[in-house]
Design a protein around this motif. Structure first.
Motif, mmCIF file in Angstrom:
data_model
loop_
_atom_site.group_PDB
_atom_site.id
_atom_site.type_symbol
_atom_site.label_atom_id
_atom_site.label_comp_id
_atom_site.label_asym_id
_atom_site.label_seq_id
_atom_site.Cartn_x
_atom_site.Cartn_y
_atom_site.Cartn_z
ATOM 1 N N ALA A 69 -4.482 12.059 5.496
ATOM 2 C CA ALA A 69 -4.272 12.079 4.055
ATOM 3 C C ALA A 69 -4.170 10.612 3.665
ATOM 4 N N VAL A 70 -5.148 10.134 2.910
ATOM 5 C CA VAL A 70 -5.274 8.713 2.600
ATOM 6 C C VAL A 70 -4.816 8.462 1.168
ATOM 7 N N ILE A 71 -3.850 7.569 1.043
ATOM 8 C CA ILE A 71 -3.300 7.192 -0.253
ATOM 9 C C ILE A 71 -3.734 5.755 -0.520
ATOM 10 N N GLY A 72 -4.421 5.534 -1.619
ATOM 11 C CA GLY A 72 -4.882 4.195 -1.976
ATOM 12 C C GLY A 72 -3.735 3.213 -2.132
ATOM 13 N N TYR A 73 -4.073 1.931 -2.067
ATOM 14 C CA TYR A 73 -3.068 0.870 -2.110
ATOM 15 C C TYR A 73 -2.169 0.964 -3.345
ATOM 16 N N GLU A 74 -2.756 1.105 -4.523
ATOM 17 C CA GLU A 74 -1.959 1.145 -5.757
ATOM 18 C C GLU A 74 -1.011 2.347 -5.766
ATOM 19 N N ASP A 75 -1.494 3.490 -5.308
ATOM 20 C CA ASP A 75 -0.633 4.673 -5.245
ATOM 21 C C ASP A 75 0.452 4.512 -4.178
ATOM 22 N N ALA A 76 0.141 3.813 -3.091
ATOM 23 C CA ALA A 76 1.158 3.530 -2.067
ATOM 24 C C ALA A 76 2.265 2.647 -2.646
ATOM 25 N N VAL A 77 1.884 1.683 -3.457
ATOM 26 C CA VAL A 77 2.872 0.832 -4.129
ATOM 27 C C VAL A 77 3.759 1.692 -5.032
ATOM 28 N N SER A 78 3.144 2.606 -5.772
ATOM 29 C CA SER A 78 3.912 3.500 -6.646
ATOM 30 C C SER A 78 4.880 4.367 -5.844
ATOM 31 N N LEU A 79 4.425 4.877 -4.715
ATOM 32 C CA LEU A 79 5.285 5.709 -3.873
ATOM 33 C C LEU A 79 6.452 4.901 -3.323
ATOM 34 N N SER A 80 6.184 3.672 -2.893
ATOM 35 C CA SER A 80 7.272 2.844 -2.360
ATOM 36 C C SER A 80 8.292 2.526 -3.460
ATOM 37 N N ARG A 81 7.820 2.287 -4.668
ATOM 38 C CA ARG A 81 8.747 2.040 -5.784
ATOM 39 C C ARG A 81 9.588 3.273 -6.064
ATOM 40 N N ARG A 82 8.950 4.420 -6.027
ATOM 41 C CA ARG A 82 9.679 5.674 -6.265
ATOM 42 C C ARG A 82 10.792 5.875 -5.241
ATOM 43 N N LEU A 83 10.526 5.459 -4.004
ATOM 44 C CA LEU A 83 11.523 5.597 -2.937
ATOM 45 C C LEU A 83 12.504 4.426 -2.899
ATOM 46 N N GLY A 84 12.242 3.387 -3.706
ATOM 47 C CA GLY A 84 13.142 2.249 -3.760
ATOM 48 C C GLY A 84 13.080 1.352 -2.531
ATOM 49 N N VAL A 85 11.888 1.263 -1.919
ATOM 50 C CA VAL A 85 11.715 0.422 -0.738
ATOM 51 C C VAL A 85 10.518 -0.503 -0.942
ATOM 52 N N ARG A 86 10.481 -1.577 -0.161
ATOM 53 C CA ARG A 86 9.307 -2.439 -0.176
ATOM 54 C C ARG A 86 8.142 -1.689 0.444
ATOM 55 N N LEU A 87 6.944 -2.080 0.094
ATOM 56 C CA LEU A 87 5.753 -1.415 0.602
ATOM 57 C C LEU A 87 5.733 -1.393 2.131
ATOM 58 N N THR A 88 6.115 -2.486 2.749
ATOM 59 C CA THR A 88 6.107 -2.544 4.216
ATOM 60 C C THR A 88 7.156 -1.636 4.847
ATOM 61 N N GLU A 89 8.113 -1.177 4.057
ATOM 62 C CA GLU A 89 9.144 -0.262 4.550
ATOM 63 C C GLU A 89 8.793 1.201 4.321
ATOM 64 N N LEU A 90 7.640 1.461 3.696
ATOM 65 C CA LEU A 90 7.261 2.832 3.361
ATOM 66 C C LEU A 90 7.144 3.741 4.588
ATOM 67 N N PRO A 91 6.491 3.305 5.677
ATOM 68 C CA PRO A 91 6.432 4.195 6.851
ATOM 69 C C PRO A 91 7.825 4.572 7.368
ATOM 70 N N ALA A 92 8.724 3.621 7.443
ATOM 71 C CA ALA A 92 10.079 3.904 7.921
ATOM 72 C C ALA A 92 10.828 4.817 6.954
ATOM 73 N N ALA A 93 10.583 4.659 5.652
ATOM 74 C CA ALA A 93 11.242 5.519 4.665
ATOM 75 C C ALA A 93 10.778 6.966 4.807
ATOM 76 N N ILE A 94 9.491 7.172 5.025
ATOM 77 C CA ILE A 94 8.972 8.531 5.223
ATOM 78 C C ILE A 94 9.511 9.094 6.539
ATOM 79 N N ALA A 95 9.567 8.261 7.577
ATOM 80 C CA ALA A 95 10.116 8.708 8.860
ATOM 81 C C ALA A 95 11.582 9.096 8.720
#
Length: 127
Positions: free
Chosen positions: A58-84
């Motif tokens: 499931a591929v999420i484009g860069y801009e949408d990944a940025v939006s998801l990281s903002r929604r979770l309140g984490v930096r983009l590079t922390e997104l994998p750890a936040a989902i984990a």
């Protein structure tokens, strides 16, 4: 191979079919949720002796990944750890049905956050 990859959940090594869910970033900076499924165990897959099965991204484009990281309140590079942290659990203990359920739970969370993704399915050996 994903960058900043986090293994979310996988099946017990002795179970057949074997499956895992990972998240991380692709070469194009997209965020990827990966379901790896094989009718062979991981030993056969990683040794190159087996490999029947598929990989679903499931591929999420860069801009949408940025939006998801903002929604979770984490930096983009922390997104994998936040989902984990949100969906991860014990490793090496579940059935493939459970692992696939976690994959769909993650996708449901992403959809519920208003984020779009595209699906890509690849037979093993063609990834």
């Amino acid at each position: 191979m994903l960058t900043l990859e986090e293994l979310i959940v996988d099946t017990h090594d002795d179970y057949d079919p074997w499956a895992s869910v990972s998240v991380g970033f692709g070469d194009d900076r997209s965020f990827i949720v990966e379901l790896d499924s094989s009718s062979d165990g991981p030993d056969e897959f990683f040794s190159g002796r087996g490999g029947s099965g598929h990989i679903v991204h499931a591929v999420i484009g860069y801009e949408d990944a940025v939006s998801l990281s903002r929604r979770l309140g984490v930096r983009l590079t922390e997104l994998p750890a936040a989902i984990a942290g949100r969906f991860g659990g014990d490793l090496d203990r579940h059935t493939s049905t459970y692992v696939e359920g976690v994959f769909h739970d993650i996708l449901g969370f992403i959809e519920g956050s208003g984020i779009r993704y595209r699906m890509k399915r690849t037979p093993k050996g063609n990834s």
